[in-house]
Scaffold this active site. Structure first.
Site, short mmCIF file in Angstrom:
data_model
loop_
_atom_site.label_atom_id
_atom_site.label_comp_id
_atom_site.label_asym_id
_atom_site.label_seq_id
_atom_site.Cartn_x
_atom_site.Cartn_y
_atom_site.Cartn_z
N ARG A 16 -92.18 -2.02 -26.89
CA ARG A 16 -91.23 -2.96 -27.51
C ARG A 16 -89.80 -2.68 -27.06
NH1 ARG A 16 -86.52 -3.15 -30.04
NH2 ARG A 16 -87.08 -1.27 -31.16
N ASP A 17 -89.24 -1.57 -27.51
CA ASP A 17 -87.83 -1.30 -27.19
C ASP A 17 -87.65 -1.13 -25.69
OD1 ASP A 17 -85.17 -0.92 -27.64
OD2 ASP A 17 -85.36 0.90 -28.81
N HIS A 208 -83.95 7.62 -34.05
CA HIS A 208 -84.21 6.73 -32.91
C HIS A 208 -82.99 6.88 -31.98
CE1 HIS A 208 -85.48 2.56 -31.34
NE2 HIS A 208 -84.25 2.67 -30.88
N HIS A 210 -81.16 6.60 -28.36
CA HIS A 210 -81.05 6.19 -26.96
C HIS A 210 -80.31 7.31 -26.24
CE1 HIS A 210 -82.52 1.96 -27.09
NE2 HIS A 210 -82.42 2.23 -28.39
N CYS A 241 -81.03 -2.13 -25.14
CA CYS A 241 -81.00 -3.18 -26.16
C CYS A 241 -80.25 -4.35 -25.55
CB CYS A 241 -80.30 -2.70 -27.43
SG CYS A 241 -80.11 -4.03 -28.63
N ASN A 250 -84.48 4.53 -24.75
CA ASN A 250 -84.65 5.60 -25.74
C ASN A 250 -84.90 6.89 -24.98
OD1 ASN A 250 -85.88 3.06 -27.12
ND2 ASN A 250 -85.32 4.49 -28.71
#
Ligand code: HMG
Ligand code: MG
Length: 304
Positions: A16-17, A208, A210, A241, A250
């Site tokens: 996803r990310d 979370h 990055h 993002c 990430n």
């Protein structure tokens, strides 16, 4: 050992990310293959996709096709992002184990990312959380830009806590604190995490990070010192993002597993298979893995 947790749960957010930020379309088959490989590597928590507007994030438009084709072995939990009721309704049809509502600690980022103020976002999430819980689906939140915002600049611990408290009030069960642009450093991260821990129990708080400024491993270690033992990571360091210009992926899952292995902390993840998963998706998107550990281990492999 030395007061750190003996076991850590990694939530693999690469599908996803990681992939949401790829401008060239990644095929549904490649996404399914990635999830399968991650499961083979022992990942037990995987954030698969998001049910957001395909106009905003075209790469996630195949959410249903991915969710309906991936294996669902016992013990593997799948999560998906749902920004509103429309997203939740579509997601529930695909039976996720967990949904994620995503807010922000700054007004500016909230508007850019989900097109509403922080307060409006909380009101939007309220029925989403209520309905998910009524269906027995766990609810996690992500609080973006908790260490700094690309539009506002500094973000205070008070601003983070304001959103943490609001998320708790609407029934969110797990609080993810996100350093969207990777500017956090260990003490600052600890200060933000401490605010989350005022409202959520230790096992329901996660980090979370990055890795844009190379601080993510240090920040994870700082969290471990506080007993925090759940982190989002992204295989091969994929991602960024779309609403945070210049944000890189990430922290790479391989780098985190390597560090935790060295600390004697169990993740249940098989590092070599994880490297394989990262190498495969990196080949698909035409870039080498960002993970330093993956690069080092791949360089040592004898060509067959
Ligand atoms: P909006 O334009 O304000 O929404 O977007 P709207 O309700 O006015 O709807 C506009 C159109 O979108 C309509 O379609 C809706 O049907 C459609 P039209 O009539 O124009 O054809 N729509 C949807 N379609 C599919 N699924 C939905 C949905 N909702 C509305 N759920 C919205 C508001 C939240 C939808 C929009 O801003 C959006 O989709 N944003 C995406 C944000 C996003 O995905 N960002 C990346 C994920 S967050 C992240 O990466 C951070 C994180 O990793 C933590 C960190 O690092 O910080 C989690
Ligand atoms: Mg993120």
């Amino acid at each position: 050992m030395n007061g750190l947790p003996s076991r850590v749960t990694l939530v693999e957010v690469g599908p996803r990310d990681g992939l949401q930020n790829e401008s060239a379309p990644v095929t549904t088959e490649a996404k399914i293959d990635l999830v399968r490989r991650l499961q083979d590597a022992g990942c037990r928590e995987i954030e698969v996709t998001s049910y957001v507007s395909p106009k905003w994030v075209p790469q996630m438009a195949d959410n249903h096709a991915v969710m309906s084709a991936i294996p669902r072995p016992a013990g593997v939990r799948l999560s998906v992002l749902t920004p509103n009721l429309k997203g939740l309704e579509a997601a529930l049809a695909d039976r996720p184990d967990e949904i994620v509502v995503f807010g922000a600690a700054s007004e500016a980022f909230s508007r850019r990312n989900i097109n509403c103020s922080i307060e409006e976002s909380i009101e939007r999430f309220r029925p989403v959380v209520e309905q998910a819980l009524a269906q027995g689906v766990k609810v996690r939140c992500a609080i973006s830009v908790a260490m700094g915002c690309p539009y506002q600049g500094e973000v205070s611990a008070d601003e983070v806590e304001r959103v943490v408290r609001a998320m708790k009030d609407i029934g969110v069960q797990h609080c993810g604190v996100a350093d969207t642009i990777g500017v956090g450093t260990p003490r600052r991260v600890q200060a933000a995490m401490e605010r989350a821990l005022r409202h959520f129990p230790l096992h329901e708080v996660s980090g979370h990070f990055h890795d844009t400024y190379g601080q993510a491993l240090a920040n994870i270690y700082a969290c471990l010192e506080m007993g925090i033992h759940v982190f989002d990571t992204s295989v091969a360091g994929l991602g960024g993002c779309p609403y945070a210009k210049g944000a890189t992926g990430n922290v790479a899952s391989e780098d985190v597993v390597f560090m935790l292995n060295g600390l004697g902390i169990d993740t249940g993840i098989h590092l070599d298979r994880l490297v394989d998963a990262g190498a495969a998706i990196s080949a698909v998107i035409g870039r080498p893995p960002v993970s330093r550990v993956a690069r080092a281990l791949l360089a040592k492999r004898v060509p067959s």
